[in-house]
Each structure stands twice: as C-alpha cells, then as structure tokens.
Design a protein around this motif. Structure first.
Motif, PDB file in Angstrom:
ATOM      1  N   ILE A 247      26.640  57.602  56.135  1.00  0.00           N
ATOM      2  CA  ILE A 247      26.943  59.178  56.975  1.00  0.00           C
ATOM      3  C   ILE A 247      26.770  58.743  58.187  1.00  0.00           C
ATOM      4  O   ILE A 247      27.591  58.997  59.645  1.00  0.00           O
ATOM      5  N   LEU A 248      25.500  58.235  58.352  1.00  0.00           N
ATOM      6  CA  LEU A 248      25.116  58.039  59.979  1.00  0.00           C
ATOM      7  C   LEU A 248      25.795  57.005  60.538  1.00  0.00           C
ATOM      8  O   LEU A 248      26.250  56.996  61.937  1.00  0.00           O
ATOM      9  N   LEU A 249      26.415  55.937  59.926  1.00  0.00           N
ATOM     10  CA  LEU A 249      27.391  55.057  60.523  1.00  0.00           C
ATOM     11  C   LEU A 249      28.591  55.814  61.000  1.00  0.00           C
ATOM     12  O   LEU A 249      29.097  55.274  62.134  1.00  0.00           O
ATOM     13  N   LEU A 250      29.015  56.795  60.123  1.00  0.00           N
ATOM     14  CA  LEU A 250      30.442  57.344  60.656  1.00  0.00           C
ATOM     15  C   LEU A 250      30.168  58.180  61.842  1.00  0.00           C
ATOM     16  O   LEU A 250      30.834  58.297  62.806  1.00  0.00           O
ATOM     17  N   GLU A 251      28.872  58.791  62.071  1.00  0.00           N
ATOM     18  CA  GLU A 251      28.171  59.358  62.953  1.00  0.00           C
ATOM     19  C   GLU A 251      28.418  58.637  64.249  1.00  0.00           C
ATOM     20  O   GLU A 251      28.720  59.098  65.346  1.00  0.00           O
ATOM     21  N   ILE A 252      27.959  57.326  64.189  1.00  0.00           N
ATOM     22  CA  ILE A 252      27.757  56.500  65.169  1.00  0.00           C
ATOM     23  C   ILE A 252      29.157  56.212  65.600  1.00  0.00           C
ATOM     24  O   ILE A 252      29.699  56.177  66.842  1.00  0.00           O
ATOM     25  N   ILE A 253      29.909  55.808  64.677  1.00  0.00           N
ATOM     26  CA  ILE A 253      31.451  55.560  64.983  1.00  0.00           C
ATOM     27  C   ILE A 253      32.176  56.564  65.623  1.00  0.00           C
ATOM     28  O   ILE A 253      32.966  56.396  67.055  1.00  0.00           O
ATOM     29  N   SER A 254      32.051  57.793  65.022  1.00  0.00           N
ATOM     30  CA  SER A 254      33.028  58.933  65.521  1.00  0.00           C
ATOM     31  C   SER A 254      32.557  59.773  66.677  1.00  0.00           C
ATOM     32  O   SER A 254      33.093  60.397  67.400  1.00  0.00           O
ATOM     33  N   GLY A 255      30.880  59.584  66.964  1.00  0.00           N
ATOM     34  CA  GLY A 255      30.208  60.513  67.743  1.00  0.00           C
ATOM     35  C   GLY A 255      30.284  62.168  67.170  1.00  0.00           C
ATOM     36  O   GLY A 255      29.834  63.010  67.887  1.00  0.00           O
ATOM     37  N   ARG A 256      30.818  62.259  66.017  1.00  0.00           N
ATOM     38  CA  ARG A 256      30.874  63.533  65.111  1.00  0.00           C
ATOM     39  C   ARG A 256      29.510  63.754  64.536  1.00  0.00           C
ATOM     40  O   ARG A 256      29.100  62.715  63.989  1.00  0.00           O
ATOM     41  N   LYS A 257      29.224  65.099  64.407  1.00  0.00           N
ATOM     42  CA  LYS A 257      28.074  65.106  63.519  1.00  0.00           C
ATOM     43  C   LYS A 257      28.245  65.163  62.152  1.00  0.00           C
ATOM     44  O   LYS A 257      29.491  65.353  61.657  1.00  0.00           O
ATOM     45  N   ALA A 258      27.277  65.106  61.077  1.00  0.00           N
ATOM     46  CA  ALA A 258      27.536  64.535  59.879  1.00  0.00           C
ATOM     47  C   ALA A 258      28.173  66.023  59.480  1.00  0.00           C
ATOM     48  O   ALA A 258      28.992  65.770  58.535  1.00  0.00           O
ATOM     49  N   ILE A 259      27.712  67.147  59.839  1.00  0.00           N
ATOM     50  CA  ILE A 259      28.611  68.338  59.618  1.00  0.00           C
ATOM     51  C   ILE A 259      28.514  68.998  60.669  1.00  0.00           C
ATOM     52  O   ILE A 259      27.583  69.347  61.485  1.00  0.00           O
ATOM     53  N   ASP A 260      29.797  69.365  61.219  1.00  0.00           N
ATOM     54  CA  ASP A 260      30.338  70.349  62.214  1.00  0.00           C
ATOM     55  C   ASP A 260      31.179  71.498  61.947  1.00  0.00           C
ATOM     56  O   ASP A 260      32.359  70.966  61.681  1.00  0.00           O
ATOM     57  N   MET A 261      30.586  72.717  61.933  1.00  0.00           N
ATOM     58  CA  MET A 261      31.474  73.862  61.553  1.00  0.00           C
ATOM     59  C   MET A 261      32.650  73.894  62.635  1.00  0.00           C
ATOM     60  O   MET A 261      33.433  74.404  62.207  1.00  0.00           O
ATOM     61  N   GLY A 262      32.518  73.166  63.650  1.00  0.00           N
ATOM     62  CA  GLY A 262      33.853  73.276  64.571  1.00  0.00           C
ATOM     63  C   GLY A 262      34.861  72.422  64.382  1.00  0.00           C
ATOM     64  O   GLY A 262      35.829  72.359  65.209  1.00  0.00           O
ATOM     65  N   HIS A 263      34.805  71.719  63.355  1.00  0.00           N
ATOM     66  CA  HIS A 263      35.753  70.699  63.022  1.00  0.00           C
ATOM     67  C   HIS A 263      36.281  71.302  61.685  1.00  0.00           C
ATOM     68  O   HIS A 263      35.737  71.837  60.634  1.00  0.00           O
ATOM     69  N   SER A 264      37.639  70.844  61.373  1.00  0.00           N
ATOM     70  CA  SER A 264      37.961  70.717  59.759  1.00  0.00           C
ATOM     71  C   SER A 264      38.572  69.664  59.222  1.00  0.00           C
ATOM     72  O   SER A 264      39.687  68.739  60.142  1.00  0.00           O
ATOM     73  N   PRO A 265      38.239  68.790  58.270  1.00  0.00           N
ATOM     74  CA  PRO A 265      36.848  69.502  57.509  1.00  0.00           C
ATOM     75  C   PRO A 265      35.420  69.429  58.271  1.00  0.00           C
ATOM     76  O   PRO A 265      35.562  68.368  58.967  1.00  0.00           O
ATOM     77  N   PRO A 266      34.661  69.986  58.134  1.00  0.00           N
ATOM     78  CA  PRO A 266      33.507  70.030  58.749  1.00  0.00           C
ATOM     79  C   PRO A 266      32.636  68.598  58.393  1.00  0.00           C
ATOM     80  O   PRO A 266      32.017  68.172  59.486  1.00  0.00           O
ATOM     81  N   SER A 267      32.700  68.342  57.372  1.00  0.00           N
ATOM     82  CA  SER A 267      31.935  67.056  56.950  1.00  0.00           C
ATOM     83  C   SER A 267      32.703  65.786  57.462  1.00  0.00           C
ATOM     84  O   SER A 267      33.770  65.549  57.225  1.00  0.00           O
ATOM     85  N   VAL A 268      31.733  64.912  57.964  1.00  0.00           N
ATOM     86  CA  VAL A 268      32.249  63.852  58.736  1.00  0.00           C
ATOM     87  C   VAL A 268      33.035  62.694  57.657  1.00  0.00           C
ATOM     88  O   VAL A 268      34.029  62.048  57.942  1.00  0.00           O
ATOM     89  N   VAL A 269      32.405  62.902  56.511  1.00  0.00           N
ATOM     90  CA  VAL A 269      32.832  61.869  55.560  1.00  0.00           C
ATOM     91  C   VAL A 269      34.209  62.562  54.938  1.00  0.00           C
ATOM     92  O   VAL A 269      35.166  61.687  54.795  1.00  0.00           O
ATOM     93  N   ASP A 270      34.303  63.694  54.874  1.00  0.00           N
ATOM     94  CA  ASP A 270      35.735  64.232  54.253  1.00  0.00           C
ATOM     95  C   ASP A 270      36.902  64.058  55.238  1.00  0.00           C
ATOM     96  O   ASP A 270      37.943  63.712  54.629  1.00  0.00           O
ATOM     97  N   TRP A 271      36.351  63.856  56.136  1.00  0.00           N
ATOM     98  CA  TRP A 271      37.425  63.780  57.478  1.00  0.00           C
ATOM     99  C   TRP A 271      37.750  62.292  57.811  1.00  0.00           C
ATOM    100  O   TRP A 271      38.789  61.905  57.953  1.00  0.00           O
ATOM    101  N   ALA A 272      36.739  61.305  57.712  1.00  0.00           N
ATOM    102  CA  ALA A 272      37.026  59.941  58.036  1.00  0.00           C
ATOM    103  C   ALA A 272      37.530  59.140  56.950  1.00  0.00           C
ATOM    104  O   ALA A 272      38.199  58.258  57.200  1.00  0.00           O
ATOM    105  N   ILE A 273      36.887  59.361  55.769  1.00  0.00           N
ATOM    106  CA  ILE A 273      37.315  58.550  54.627  1.00  0.00           C
ATOM    107  C   ILE A 273      38.791  58.226  54.361  1.00  0.00           C
ATOM    108  O   ILE A 273      39.479  57.532  54.426  1.00  0.00           O
ATOM    109  N   PRO A 274      39.739  59.627  54.286  1.00  0.00           N
ATOM    110  CA  PRO A 274      41.116  59.564  54.141  1.00  0.00           C
ATOM    111  C   PRO A 274      41.662  58.634  55.416  1.00  0.00           C
ATOM    112  O   PRO A 274      42.505  58.047  54.937  1.00  0.00           O
ATOM    113  N   LEU A 275      41.191  58.704  56.554  1.00  0.00           N
ATOM    114  CA  LEU A 275      41.790  58.154  57.501  1.00  0.00           C
ATOM    115  C   LEU A 275      41.483  56.711  57.399  1.00  0.00           C
ATOM    116  O   LEU A 275      42.498  55.920  57.617  1.00  0.00           O
ATOM    117  N   ILE A 276      40.363  56.269  57.157  1.00  0.00           N
ATOM    118  CA  ILE A 276      40.198  54.811  56.792  1.00  0.00           C
ATOM    119  C   ILE A 276      40.969  54.172  55.479  1.00  0.00           C
ATOM    120  O   ILE A 276      41.490  53.183  55.740  1.00  0.00           O
TER     121      ILE A 276
END
Ligand SMILES: Nc1ncnc2c1ncn2[C@@H]1O[C@H](COP(=O)(O)OP(=O)(O)OP(=O)(O)O)[C@@H](O)[C@H]1O
Length: 489
Positions: A247-276
């Motif tokens: 999760i921390l590595l996804l945060e480093i890569i994306s500059g997004r917080k682990a959970i950010d309610m301003g994004h959809s989906p808020p969780s960085v893992v739910d957002w990044a893994i489908p794209l990867i």
C-alpha cells in the motif's frame, strides 16, 4: 468479529487486551542484560532531565501527536532527541498489558539498525507516565513528503525511500526472533537529516517468540494499510507487513493517500490494482511529476506493489525479495543532486546575507563512504557569497571545479579560469548553479565557511550515475569543514 476496530486516522492498539504478563519493571531487567551485549547502550534517563529537556513538556516542543501519546523535541546531553510520552489511565492496573510506549521500548531495546528510528533511552517514574527517547528525525515523515510538500520528490528519491523502508522491514523480519511491525504506513516512516527513510513507531510491533502473546493479541493496524487476511491473531505473519508495504508503495507511486475520500474508489489499492492488471501502468503514476523515463521501471515498480498486496498471502514476496527488486530499480533511476532536500543548508539573499544556514562537518579528510560522515551544526558564515570569487581565486581552484551554488539574482560571473567555458545553468528554482568546466563533472564547490571555500570531489570510480555527492563515495580536498548548499525547496 470483534478484533478489527480501526479508525481511519490512527492505529488501534491492543493495549487493553489481557495479553502480556510482563510488567515494566520486568522489562527493565532485560535492558540491563542487553546492555552488556550491545555496543550501543540504551540509557535510563531521570524523568526530571527529560522534563528539563522539553521545557516541562511545553507546547513549543511538541513535534506531533499519535493515537497513544505526544512526541516532544528535546536536547539531551547535547544531542537532539524525540521524546515520546504516553499516559496510562488511572484505571489501568500494573497487571494490564504494556501500552504502546512500553512495547516500543521492549522491542527497540533489542533491535537496532541504520534504517530504524533507534532507541536512545527511556525513563520510568512512579507516576503514570512512560517515556521513550529516540533519535530525532528532522525532516518529518514520508507522509508529509508525499502529501504536504510543495515540491513532490523525484522518482530517484521515491525509489530510494521505498528501498530504505523495505530494508528496514527486512531487518525486522530477519532478526531472531522475527519482529512484525504491524503498522507500516507513510506516517511511520521518518526522514532523517540526510533525507534517508527510517522506520519508526514500534508501538504495535510483536516479536514472534511469545506464543501466548502472539496467539492472543488482537489484530491491529491502520485502516487503509491493514492486510484483509489478518482477521484473527493466528493470521499474523511477516506477510502482513508485506501487504502494508505494498500500500505504501502504491502511495509512493501515485502520490495518493492510502484512503482518500475525495477519490472514487477511496482506497488506493481498489483503484490501482485493476489498472495494473490491465497493463495501464502510466495511469497510476503521480500526475504531479513526469513518470519514470523507462517503461520497464514503470512496469516493475507497479508490479512489485501489486505482488505485495496479493490477497493470497503465500503468493506475496518476502521483504528480502522486495529489497532485491527495488535495489535494481534504484540503480536505474538515480537521485538528482539537491532535489528533495527539505531543509536548505545554506541560503543567501541577494545581498549575500545568510537566510538560513547550517554548516556541515565532514569528518573524513580522505574518502568519505556515505552520509553518516556528515554532521549538521549551526553555521557561522564568514563571507557573503558574492565574495566567493575572491576566495575562489585565493584558493587557486582548479580545472575540475564544476558548480558553485549562488543565491537568486546573483550576477557574478564565475567561469572556469583555465578554459573559459561558459557557465552552464544546472539547476533553477531560486538557486542557480554555475558550471566552471563543462568537461569535467567531478567536483562541486558546496559553499564556504569562515572564509574558506571547500570542495567536495566525486570519487572518479563512481561514474556518471553518482549524482548524489554526499551520499556516495567522495574525496574531499581543501578544508574538512564545508558549508553545504542545497536547493531551498
Ligand atoms: N523520532 C522522531 N523525530 C521527529 N519527529 C517525530 C519522531 N517520532 C514521531 N515524530 C512526530 O510525532 C508525530 C506522532 O508520532 P507517533 O509515532 O506518536 O504517532 P503516529 O505514528 O503519527 O500516529 P499513530 O500513533 O496514531 O500511528 C509524527 O507524525 C511525527 O511528526
């Protein structure tokens, strides 16, 4: 399920569970045993000395607030330290399990490493306060660097910080018995004076030795970083930390917080893994800066993060494997000099007056192996920078002189005296660096101190990729005291 009670902002500890039979006094016995074995002594401080070091725990000395206590800055025996203070509630009896500070003292007293925020000492007193003294980290946390800095770090810097964090976790997992941190997150990675990452906050850490404690300590961690497999004490393993690191590595890569309610989906893992999974690596890279140049780097970095957060924990890599992968990437993506330093070491205004400055003592007169040779103290500048030319001439500097950092609007023309090559502008953003010699890039004037210019010279063997002068091998010519000039951002 009863075990998972996480709060998005902070870690939830198992402090109230009936877990460990040990009391503080029992642990103190361990310290003295350990002290005999260790070259680095853990000191027991007098509570009054810690009070004095922090102006009686005044708000001015407050560094931050965790979920289980306050952290203060202090000076003890001439050394800057961070003092962590937690208060036991009056209801807690001595038979209660140790709180986070006590647990941290227990873990850190048996563990030290260059990538950890090491324990300096502790204090216990008759009152309810428990105090932990650790190394002071002057450049905040990785969370601040990623999410609050006006200038996001470069890829070289990010990969290096990720690698250093991975090494820190590997140190824990490789220790005997292994230690599981349980609260890996960017807010627990502190940045030291040389901009290296250090893992801190061992309040939730567990040593894999006490079966009873391991089996009975409820899951804990921070929402957004917590391994979904870890739902009962029996599910805890080193792979729990691997997930959080992913999760921390996804945060480093994306500059997004682990959970950010301003994004959809808020969780960085739910957002990044489908794209990867769809091979859309570019889409997850921090839009604030150019993505890494090489497609293979973009892919490998994303893939290692995705492997760490696999739902099947057996299929996640070990931290050792992560370290090997990130080491390779780190070699491909070097750090640019001056970039990302949070603290300017020397700034001068247009009149050449120091704005904020520190002097860097270089202990070695010969070859310095790494940044641990640098010790930052307060500068007493002897000459305004605009006079450097005179100093420069006086020292008769030579052909391999490369850069001199000059303050904004500084108009002095510094040229290589031997070859007349036009100065080249190497860095911008307020500070300019002028090249003296386009042909030889091996040394750099870092500034001046008390009337002398000092020159740090790159070790010839380091080669092109060694941009980070004070992190790699270097040779020092001239005075062994230099002023380091850094980017003001
Ligand atoms: N060694 C240190 N040097 C400098 N600042 C520190 C140090 N340790 C902690 N801090 C500061 O104090 C803050 C609180 O730290 P602490 O470890 O108590 O809590 P946290 O990790 O931020 O939160 P939580 O305990 O909820 O996980 C940190 O965010 C950091 O700003």
């Amino acid at each position: 399920m009863g075990y998972l009670s996480c709060n998005a902002e902070s870690a939830i500890s198992a402090a109230n569970s009936k877990t460990s039979p040990s009391t503080f006094s029992k642990k103190s016995h361990h310290y003295s045993e350990k002290e005999k074995e260790k070259p680095n002594k853990i000191q027991e401080f007098n509570y009054k000395d810690l009070q004095a070091a922090t102006n009686n725990f005044s708000d001015q000395k407050l560094l931050g607030r965790g979920s289980h206590g306050l952290v203060y800055k202090g000076v003890l025996q001439g050394r800057l330290v961070a003092i962590k203070k937690s208060s036991r509630t009056a209801q807690m009896s001595v038979t209660d399990s140790p709180n986070e500070v006590e647990n941290e003292i227990d873990i850190l007293s048996k563990l030290q490493g260059p990538r950890l925020v090491n324990l300096v000492g502790f204090s216990k007193n008759d009152s309810l306060d428990r105090l932990l003294v650790v190394e002071f980290m002057r450049n905040g946390t990785l969370y601040d660097v990623l999410h609050s800095s006006s200038r996001p770090p470069t890829w070289g810097r990010r990969i290096k910080l990720a690698l250093q964090t991975a090494k820190a976790i590997d140190t824990l997992h490789s220790s005997s018995p292994p230690v599981i941190h349980r609260d890996i997150k960017s807010a627990n990675v502190l940045i030291d004076r040389n901009f290296n990452a250090r893992l801190g906050d061992f309040g939730l850490a567990l040593r894999c030795v006490d079966d009873y404690r391991l089996r009975s300590t409820p899951p804990a961690g921070t929402m957004g970083y917590l391994d979904p497999c870890y739902v009962t004490p029996g599910n805890l393993s080193t792979k729990t930390d691997v997930f959080s690191f992913g999760i921390l590595l996804l945060e480093i890569i994306s500059g997004r917080k682990a959970i950010d309610m301003g994004h959809s989906p808020p969780s960085v893992v739910d957002w990044a893994i489908p794209l990867i999974r769809r091979g859309k690596f570019l889409a997850i890279y921090d839009p604030r800066i150019e993505p890494p140049k090489y497609p293979s780097v973009r892919k490998q970095l994303a893939v290692v993060a995705a492997k760490c957060v696999r739902s099947c924990k057996e299929r996640r890599p070990t931290m050792k494997e992560v370290v090997v992968c990130l080491s390779g990437l780190s070699r491909l993506v070097p750090i640019r000099p001056w970039n990302g330093l949070a603290n300017p070491c020397l700034m001068v205004d247009t009149m050449g007056r120091p704005v904020e400055s520190r002097r860097v003592q270089v202990n070695s007169k010969g070859k310095g192996s790494d940044d641990r040779n640098l010790d930052v103290g307060d500068a007493k500048l002897g000459l305004p920078l605009r006079n450097s030319r005179r100093v420069y001439s006086h020292l008769g500097f030579r052909s391999n002189l490369l850069d001199l950092m000059v303050g904004p609007d500084e108009e002095s023309e510094f040229r290589g005296e031997n070859d007349g090559v036009e100065p080249k502008l190497a860095y911008s953003s307020g500070f300019q660096s002028r090249s003296f010699n386009g042909r030889s890039n091996r040394s750099k004037v870092l500034g001046y101190s008390k009337g002398s210019v000092s020159c740090i010279k790159r070790n010839d063997s380091v080669g092109e990729n060694s941009n980070s002068l004070y992190r790699r091998d270097f040779k020092i010519s001239g005075s062994s005291t230099v002023s380091m000039v850094a980017d003001p951002s």
